[in-house]
Scaffold this motif. Structure first.
Motif, short mmCIF file in Angstrom:
data_model
loop_
_atom_site.label_atom_id
_atom_site.label_comp_id
_atom_site.label_asym_id
_atom_site.label_seq_id
_atom_site.Cartn_x
_atom_site.Cartn_y
_atom_site.Cartn_z
N VAL A 144 -5.76 1.72 2.92
CA VAL A 144 -4.67 1.82 1.93
C VAL A 144 -4.24 0.43 1.49
CG1 VAL A 144 -2.27 2.54 1.64
CG2 VAL A 144 -3.89 4.09 2.66
N ASN A 145 -4.19 -0.52 2.42
CA ASN A 145 -3.85 -1.89 2.08
C ASN A 145 -4.94 -2.51 1.20
OD1 ASN A 145 -2.39 -4.32 2.11
ND2 ASN A 145 -3.64 -5.08 3.80
N ILE A 165 -4.76 2.85 7.45
CA ILE A 165 -3.78 1.89 6.93
C ILE A 165 -4.48 0.68 6.34
CG2 ILE A 165 -1.93 0.31 7.64
CD1 ILE A 165 -1.03 2.51 9.60
N TRP A 166 -5.54 0.23 7.01
CA TRP A 166 -6.31 -0.90 6.46
C TRP A 166 -6.88 -0.54 5.09
CZ3 TRP A 166 -11.59 -0.69 5.40
CH2 TRP A 166 -12.13 -1.89 4.94
N ASP A 185 6.18 -6.45 -5.17
CA ASP A 185 6.30 -5.00 -4.97
C ASP A 185 7.75 -4.59 -4.73
OD1 ASP A 185 3.54 -4.59 -5.18
OD2 ASP A 185 3.24 -5.08 -3.06
N LEU A 191 -0.23 -0.48 -0.37
CA LEU A 191 0.87 -0.86 0.52
C LEU A 191 1.70 -1.97 -0.14
CD1 LEU A 191 -0.53 -1.00 4.15
CD2 LEU A 191 0.95 0.69 3.13
N PRO A 192 3.00 -1.84 -0.12
CA PRO A 192 3.85 -2.87 -0.73
C PRO A 192 4.01 -4.07 0.21
CG PRO A 192 5.19 -1.07 0.08
CD PRO A 192 3.76 -0.69 0.31
N THR A 193 3.12 -5.03 0.10
CA THR A 193 3.14 -6.17 1.02
C THR A 193 3.52 -7.49 0.36
OG1 THR A 193 0.78 -6.45 0.66
CG2 THR A 193 1.44 -5.16 2.58
#
Length: 181
Positions: free
Chosen positions: A150-151, A147-148, A162, A156-158
């Motif tokens: 991908v971010n 996940i890190w 987004d 990731l839509p953060t």
């Protein structure tokens, strides 16, 4: 008269045991070599190894279960270095690395019963439960690394930009109208 063809000399030498010549007798044996000159009889057999008790076997199974449980955590540093080396751009190599970071822990957690079945007995069932929990937590660490990554790749839509598609249209309170003169 036909006679039987005689075998060649090299075939006869190959089939017979070699004779020890006198010039080979002065060669010393290599270090650590002990010639087996005595034949062992039934009296010379070594005693059979005693079988381990069930407590010893259960202790060994628990140790092996903990080794299996902590194995995913041992792979984390190498995975982190691989993630760092692939960079944050979208390339086939970095995408495949991230895919494997997600696939491996998920399939491992799904197959947890099969993984630990060889260690389970009546005496080890309760103690292996802690190893299973540690196995799941170590796999979750691997998922967190994925996940890190991908971010870091920006997938990731953060941010609010987004989610603009779901933002309602703003209604204006005032409108500027040009004056017609």
């Amino acid at each position: 008269m036909s006679s039987k063809p005689s075998t060649p000399e090299w075939v006869a030498r190959l089939q017979s045991t070699p004779k020890r010549s006198k010039n080979n007798s002065n060669i010393v044996d290599p270090p650590g070599y002990t010639p087996n000159t005595t034949k062992k009889g039934p009296k010379d057999k070594q005693p059979a190894r005693k079988l381990p008790t069930t407590e010893e076997t259960d202790t060994l199974k628990i140790k092996k279960a903990w080794e299996v449980a902590i194995a995913p955590a041992k792979q984390l540093p190498m995975s982190a270095i691989g993630m760092y080396m692939t960079g944050n751009t979208l390339q086939i190599f970095s995408i495949m690395m991230v895919f494997m970071l997600f696939k491996t822990p998920i399939t491992s957690v799904i197959a947890i019963q099969n993984t630990f079945s060889r260690f389970e007995t009546e005496g080890t069932r309760d103690k292996i439960l802690l190893a299973k929990i540690a196995f799941i937590l170590c796999n979750m660490l691997s998922l967190a690394l994925g996940i890190w990554k991908v971010n870091a790749m920006g997938l990731l839509p953060t941010t609010t930009s987004d989610w603009l598609m779901w933002e309602p249209m703003r209604t204006s309170l005032e409108k500027a109208v040009p004056l017609l003169s």
